[in-house]
Motif scaffolding. Structure first.
Motif, mmCIF file in Angstrom:
data_model
loop_
_atom_site.group_PDB
_atom_site.id
_atom_site.type_symbol
_atom_site.label_atom_id
_atom_site.label_comp_id
_atom_site.label_asym_id
_atom_site.label_seq_id
_atom_site.Cartn_x
_atom_site.Cartn_y
_atom_site.Cartn_z
ATOM 1 N N ASP A 114 48.699 -3.599 31.983
ATOM 2 C CA ASP A 114 47.553 -3.159 32.792
ATOM 3 C C ASP A 114 46.243 -3.631 32.161
ATOM 4 O O ASP A 114 45.315 -4.033 32.872
ATOM 5 C CB ASP A 114 47.549 -1.635 32.908
ATOM 6 C CG ASP A 114 48.707 -1.118 33.756
ATOM 7 O OD1 ASP A 114 49.263 -1.919 34.535
ATOM 8 O OD2 ASP A 114 49.056 0.072 33.621
ATOM 9 N N PHE A 115 46.166 -3.590 30.829
ATOM 10 C CA PHE A 115 44.968 -4.069 30.131
ATOM 11 C C PHE A 115 44.765 -5.557 30.378
ATOM 12 O O PHE A 115 43.651 -6.012 30.676
ATOM 13 C CB PHE A 115 45.111 -3.805 28.631
ATOM 14 C CG PHE A 115 44.030 -4.417 27.787
ATOM 15 C CD1 PHE A 115 42.824 -3.761 27.594
ATOM 16 C CD2 PHE A 115 44.211 -5.669 27.182
ATOM 17 C CE1 PHE A 115 41.819 -4.329 26.812
ATOM 18 C CE2 PHE A 115 43.216 -6.236 26.408
ATOM 19 C CZ PHE A 115 42.011 -5.567 26.227
ATOM 20 N N VAL A 144 41.620 -7.369 32.299
ATOM 21 C CA VAL A 144 40.780 -8.413 31.700
ATOM 22 C C VAL A 144 40.776 -9.657 32.579
ATOM 23 O O VAL A 144 39.728 -10.284 32.807
ATOM 24 C CB VAL A 144 41.288 -8.764 30.283
ATOM 25 C CG1 VAL A 144 40.566 -9.988 29.739
ATOM 26 C CG2 VAL A 144 41.082 -7.573 29.350
ATOM 27 N N GLY A 145 41.955 -10.028 33.104
ATOM 28 C CA GLY A 145 42.034 -11.199 33.971
ATOM 29 C C GLY A 145 41.223 -11.021 35.243
ATOM 30 O O GLY A 145 40.530 -11.949 35.687
ATOM 31 N N ALA A 146 41.289 -9.831 35.818
ATOM 32 C CA ALA A 146 40.519 -9.567 37.030
ATOM 33 C C ALA A 146 39.021 -9.616 36.755
ATOM 34 O O ALA A 146 38.238 -10.117 37.568
ATOM 35 C CB ALA A 146 40.907 -8.206 37.607
ATOM 36 N N ALA A 147 38.605 -9.108 35.585
ATOM 37 C CA ALA A 147 37.184 -9.137 35.227
ATOM 38 C C ALA A 147 36.691 -10.567 35.046
ATOM 39 O O ALA A 147 35.594 -10.923 35.484
ATOM 40 C CB ALA A 147 36.951 -8.327 33.950
ATOM 41 N N HIS A 148 37.522 -11.419 34.418
ATOM 42 C CA HIS A 148 37.138 -12.817 34.232
ATOM 43 C C HIS A 148 37.031 -13.536 35.567
ATOM 44 O O HIS A 148 36.097 -14.321 35.795
ATOM 45 C CB HIS A 148 38.160 -13.521 33.336
ATOM 46 C CG HIS A 148 38.063 -13.123 31.895
ATOM 47 N ND1 HIS A 148 39.019 -13.470 30.970
ATOM 48 C CD2 HIS A 148 37.124 -12.410 31.223
ATOM 49 C CE1 HIS A 148 38.676 -12.986 29.783
ATOM 50 N NE2 HIS A 148 37.536 -12.336 29.922
ATOM 51 N N SER A 206 39.794 -7.371 20.392
ATOM 52 C CA SER A 206 39.161 -6.223 19.734
ATOM 53 C C SER A 206 38.996 -5.051 20.682
ATOM 54 O O SER A 206 38.865 -3.908 20.240
ATOM 55 C CB SER A 206 37.797 -6.636 19.168
ATOM 56 O OG SER A 206 36.950 -7.114 20.197
ATOM 57 N N THR A 207 39.004 -5.332 21.994
ATOM 58 C CA THR A 207 38.836 -4.266 22.985
ATOM 59 C C THR A 207 40.144 -3.583 23.353
ATOM 60 O O THR A 207 40.140 -2.609 24.108
ATOM 61 C CB THR A 207 38.192 -4.831 24.259
ATOM 62 O OG1 THR A 207 38.980 -5.945 24.731
ATOM 63 C CG2 THR A 207 36.770 -5.314 23.979
ATOM 64 N N ASP A 255 47.189 2.432 21.420
ATOM 65 C CA ASP A 255 48.357 1.756 21.986
ATOM 66 C C ASP A 255 48.950 0.760 20.991
ATOM 67 O O ASP A 255 50.176 0.639 20.878
ATOM 68 C CB ASP A 255 47.968 1.024 23.275
ATOM 69 C CG ASP A 255 47.746 1.984 24.439
ATOM 70 O OD1 ASP A 255 48.192 3.140 24.344
ATOM 71 O OD2 ASP A 255 47.115 1.575 25.431
ATOM 72 N N LEU A 256 48.081 0.042 20.268
ATOM 73 C CA LEU A 256 48.569 -0.911 19.270
ATOM 74 C C LEU A 256 49.317 -0.189 18.160
ATOM 75 O O LEU A 256 50.397 -0.621 17.724
ATOM 76 C CB LEU A 256 47.392 -1.696 18.693
ATOM 77 C CG LEU A 256 47.751 -2.832 17.724
ATOM 78 C CD1 LEU A 256 48.612 -3.889 18.414
ATOM 79 C CD2 LEU A 256 46.481 -3.466 17.155
#
Length: 254
Positions: free
Chosen positions: A37-38, A42-46, A208-209, A214-215
């Motif tokens: 989902d993350f 990110v892909g959608a934001a780009h 970094s975001t 989760d990591l």
């Protein structure tokens, strides 16, 4: 008898694979879902940023179409992967057991447990200190070959140096005693791996975001998966191997 022991190792590995899959399905799969989902966010934001700057006027949705659905990946894919790995490790432990057993004055259960512990440390825990596991959605696709080769190289070096340290310990035991020789062996392995860590390049691709929780959970639960695998293999194979060896002693004495 060796074939019987390897067969027991495969059986122990299969059981370990089932238990490890249940662990991974319950604890790791939700983290992977959040990582995906993350990545999608990110892909959608780009893509939105590119459209806002007039960089493109068409959709790229078809380029990332999945060959297998998430359901297939998280059930059949994960299940087969964990099972195959566990069976292979069970067979490998059985082979190592056949080589080691009789050379040290310990029971079959103790040898199996120590072998499993040593393999867990040398094949997973130590390599993970240099190249810790990351959720599959947060690493770069173009570096997967490099990352795989470096990790396999580190695992091979760790296993080889671990065995070398054990052989060094055995050679020094008559002169220094078990305790002092063991300390020298441990120090030899630690120093050798420290040098290897310094030589091999680091890999730092996790954004970094990406959520730190989760990591942390992914790495912790990945460690848990390995512990489940090796503890199960060590205990189950130890019991089965002891039974096989006892039956052989009885047949010989009869």
């Amino acid at each position: 008898m060796e074939r019987q022991l390897i067969g027991r190792g495969i059986l122990a590995g299969a059981l370990a694979g089932v238990l490890a899959f249940l662990w991974a399905k319950l604890l790791i799969e939700p983290v992977i879902g959040r990582a995906i989902d993350f990545e999608n966010g990110v892909g959608a934001a780009h893509e939105a940023a590119e459209h806002a700057h007039g960089a493109g006027g068409h959709s790229h949705g078809g380029e990332g179409a999945e060959v297998f659905t998430r359901g297939v990946q998280s059930n059949i894919g994960m299940g087969l992967g964990v099972l195959i790995f566990s069976v292979a490790m069970g067979a490998l432990l059985a082979v190592v057991f056949c080589v080691v057993y009789g050379r040290i004055n310990l029971s079959a259960r103790a040898v199996a447990a120590l072998t499993a512990g040593g393999m867990l440390v040398s094949l997973w825990i130590v390599p993970a200190l240099k190249y810790p596991p990351n959720p599959p959605a947060v690493s770069l696709d173009e570096t997967i070959k490099q990352r795989t080769l470096l990790y396999v190289l580190l695992v091979v070096l760790s296993a080889a140096l671990f065995v070398g340290s054990i052989l060094l310990t055995r050679r020094l035991t008559p002169k220094l005693g078990v305790w002092n020789a063991s300390l020298v062996g441990v120090a030899d392995y630690v120093v050798s791996m420290a040098v290897v860590f310094l030589i091999l390049p680091g890999i730092h691709e996790t954004p970094s975001t990406f959520p730190a929780d989760d990591l942390y959970e992914f790495r912790l639960y990945s460690l848990g998966t390995q512990v489940v695998i090796w503890v199960t293999i060590g205990l189950v194979f130890g019991a089965l191997a002891a039974k096989v060896l006892d039956e052989k002693k009885q047949s010989v004495s009869a």
